[in-house]
Design an enzyme around this catalytic site. Structure first.
Site, PDB file in Angstrom:
ATOM      1  N   ASP A 152       2.415   1.968   3.273  1.00  0.00           N
ATOM      2  CA  ASP A 152       3.345   0.982   3.849  1.00  0.00           C
ATOM      3  C   ASP A 152       4.790   1.402   3.612  1.00  0.00           C
ATOM      4  O   ASP A 152       5.641   1.195   4.468  1.00  0.00           O
ATOM      5  CB  ASP A 152       3.183  -0.408   3.196  1.00  0.00           C
TER       6      ASP A 152
ATOM      7  N   HIS B 290     -10.977 -14.112   3.991  1.00  0.00           N
ATOM      8  CA  HIS B 290     -12.183 -13.363   3.632  1.00  0.00           C
ATOM      9  C   HIS B 290     -13.300 -14.324   3.219  1.00  0.00           C
ATOM     10  O   HIS B 290     -14.469 -14.077   3.482  1.00  0.00           O
ATOM     11  CB  HIS B 290     -11.891 -12.381   2.498  1.00  0.00           C
TER      12      HIS B 290
ATOM     13  N   HIS C 183       0.878  -1.175   0.000  1.00  0.00           N
ATOM     14  CA  HIS C 183       0.000   0.000   0.000  1.00  0.00           C
ATOM     15  C   HIS C 183       0.916   1.225   0.000  1.00  0.00           C
ATOM     16  O   HIS C 183       2.014   1.169   0.572  1.00  0.00           O
ATOM     17  CB  HIS C 183      -0.837   0.129   1.268  1.00  0.00           C
TER      18      HIS C 183
ATOM     19  N   ASP D 195      -5.427 -13.536   9.788  1.00  0.00           N
ATOM     20  CA  ASP D 195      -4.274 -13.474   8.877  1.00  0.00           C
ATOM     21  C   ASP D 195      -3.111 -14.347   9.316  1.00  0.00           C
ATOM     22  O   ASP D 195      -1.956 -13.907   9.313  1.00  0.00           O
ATOM     23  CB  ASP D 195      -3.797 -12.017   8.700  1.00  0.00           C
TER      24      ASP D 195
HETATM   25  C1  XLS Z   1      -7.604  -6.725   4.593  1.00  0.00           C
HETATM   26  C2  XLS Z   1      -7.098  -6.926   3.244  1.00  0.00           C
HETATM   27  C3  XLS Z   1      -5.974  -6.011   2.834  1.00  0.00           C
HETATM   28  C4  XLS Z   1      -5.806  -6.007   1.339  1.00  0.00           C
HETATM   29  C5  XLS Z   1      -5.027  -4.870   0.786  1.00  0.00           C
HETATM   30  O1  XLS Z   1      -8.321  -7.543   5.155  1.00  0.00           O
HETATM   31  O2  XLS Z   1      -6.744  -8.265   3.099  1.00  0.00           O
HETATM   32  O3  XLS Z   1      -4.788  -6.364   3.480  1.00  0.00           O
HETATM   33  O4  XLS Z   1      -5.222  -7.187   0.906  1.00  0.00           O
HETATM   34  O5  XLS Z   1      -5.576  -3.648   1.088  1.00  0.00           O
HETATM   35 NI    NI Z   2      -5.732  -9.035   1.450  1.00  0.00          NI
HETATM   36 NI    NI Z   3      -7.601  -9.573   4.787  1.00  0.00          NI
END
Ligand code: XLS
Ligand code: NI
Ligand code: NI
Length: 442
Positions: A110, A277, A107, A315
């Site tokens: 980042d 997700h 990003h 994550d």
């Molecule tokens: C958040 C997302 C994010 C995207 C990029 O849950 O996974 O990290 O991959 O903005």
């Molecule tokens: Ni992501």
């Molecule tokens: Ni994510």
């Protein structure tokens, strides 16, 4: 890939990670990922296209809603933002080189800390783009995708492209423009939109239809700009059902595909699917992959995993070989990624505080995918898996079934056939047999 360091070596005592085979005792080696090994005409490196996620690996500090940072990075010491960012980039390229991976993703915020000044932010990002260009050239590492963070700053609390305040939308646009410029300057292969706050918290204050129209208009505007600047890569939407927003518009693969269709964006956009997700959307990851593959929309993957006992985006690094074999079966049968690869959108735990933990986390995920690729390829070579599924639909391959598929039968014709054929026989779906078949190859 070459390992390059800056003034300092950040990951001291860790040399480049090499393939040593499944029998090695060395924890800092690959057991399965043998980059140059060919599988069906492509190398492992070409199949898997691994990328390191800048945000988790070099920015995430281990803090959680209950506690302060636990990952105290030595590259965060300098007072000025650009100096600090360059140190962080030195660490990033050293790390990616030591893992011998081909790609990274980031990003805008980042790579360098942002202020609230649009022009100053553009300058900061530009400085780091110049620095990254040199690093890419020296190391051979490439940019898989870039994105703009349109969710952390407080101005985006009610959304970015879907914010009810047009003024906020313009700030999102300024950020996307700069991130697209960075992508193009760095030869980035794709550009991602993840709409973390594109959605609503309460319908009581939301005009959903208008917000979605704004999102579509925003995506068209960004895409048109990038194409005018000569960007040839793909745009990806990353679906997620919720978190941080209660309801996110890009809920899941099927929702996003129908949105892209409705607003005439199918040509330029594909999906970037993330494992956790899918879990949050109440789907298996394989469901999401299959939906994308069937629409010709599988662009890329964010690899991670959730936790079966809780409901947020934890994550974690992938480590479940069965799930990854089923994943790689769909990726292989679907013909691979359209432009993207496998980005480790994953983080080590808050209490994994050694620098080496960042290596162990990635090595584990990389090896699991590599092994899954080998297993999936063997299953497909063996042939029985595909054969069983094909045979299950054999009644549509000829005769009346084939005529139905072609649209050649009326409802009355179908009724006649029901009477003529009598009661259908009970046919097994053979699920356990197939589950065992997969396990046989692991
Ligand atoms: C958040 C997302 C994010 C995207 C990029 O849950 O996974 O990290 O991959 O903005
Ligand atoms: Ni992501
Ligand atoms: Ni994510």
């Amino acid at each position: 890939m070459a390992v390059i360091t800056g003034e300092k070596e950040y990951f001291k005592g860790i040399a480049q990670i090499k393939y040593e085979g499944p029998e090695t005792d060395n924890a800092l080696a690959y057991r399965w990922y043998d980059a140059g090994k060919k599988i069906g005409g492509k190398t492992m490196k070409e199949h898997l296209r691994f990328a390191v996620a800048y945000w988790h690996s070099f920015c995430g500090n281990g803090a959680d809603p209950f506690g302060e940072p636990t990952h105290l990075y030595p590259w965060n010491e300098k007072a000025d933002a650009v100096g600090r960012a360059k140190d962080k980039m030195d660490a990033a390229f050293e790390f990616i080189g030591k893992l011998d991976l081909p790609y990274y993703c980031f990003h805008d915020v980042d790579v360098v800390d942002y202020s609230n000044d649009v022009v100053d932010n553009e300058k900061r990002l530009q400085a780091l783009v110049n620095y990254a260009s040199e690093k890419q050239a020296a190391s051979g590492v490439q940019l898989l995708w870039c994105t703009a963070n349109l969710f952390s700053n407080r101005r985006y609390m009610n959304g970015a492209a879907t914010n009810p305040d047009f003024h906020v939308l313009t700030h999102a646009a300024a950020q996307v423009k700069a991130a697209l410029d960075a992508t193009i300057a760095l030869g980035g292969q794709n550009y991602v939109f993840w709409g973390g706050r594109e959605g609503y918290m309460s319908l009581l204050n939301t005009n959903m239809r208008r917000e979605q129209e704004h999102l579509a208009r925003f995506l068209h505007t960004a895409k048109d700009y990038a194409r005018r600047q000569g960007f040839k890569g793909a745009f990806f939407i990353e679906p997620k059902p919720c978190e941080p927003t209660k309801h996110q518009y890009d809920y899941d693969a099927a929702t996003v595909i129908s949105f892209l269709r409705q607003y005439d964006l199918m040509e330029d956009f594909k999906l970037n699917l993330e494992v956790n997700h899918a879990t949050l959307a109440g789907h298996t990851f394989t469901h999401e992959l299959q939906v994308a593959v069937d629409a010709g929309m599988l662009g890329s993957m964010d690899a991670n995993r959730g936790d079966y006992q809780n409901g947020w985006d934890t994550d974690q690094f992938p480590n479940n070989i069965n799930e990854l074999v089923e994943t790689m079966l769909i990726v292989l049968e679907g013909g691979g990624f359209r432009g993207g690869g496998i980005n480790f959108d994953a983080k080590r735990r808050r209490n994994s505080t050694d620098m080496a933990d960042l290596f162990h986390a990635h090595i584990g995920g990389i090896d699991c995918f590599a092994r899954a690729l080998l297993v999936a390829d063997k299953i497909l070579q063996h042939g029985e898996y595909a054969k069983i599924r094909k045979e299950r639909y054999a009644s549509f391959d000829s005769g009346k079934g084939a005529a139905f598929e072609k649209g050649g039968l009326s409802l009355e014709d179908l009724r006649e056939y029901a009477i003529a054929g009598g009661e259908p026989r009970v046919t097994s779906g053979r699920q356990e047999y197939l589950e065992n078949l997969i396990n046989r190859f692991i």
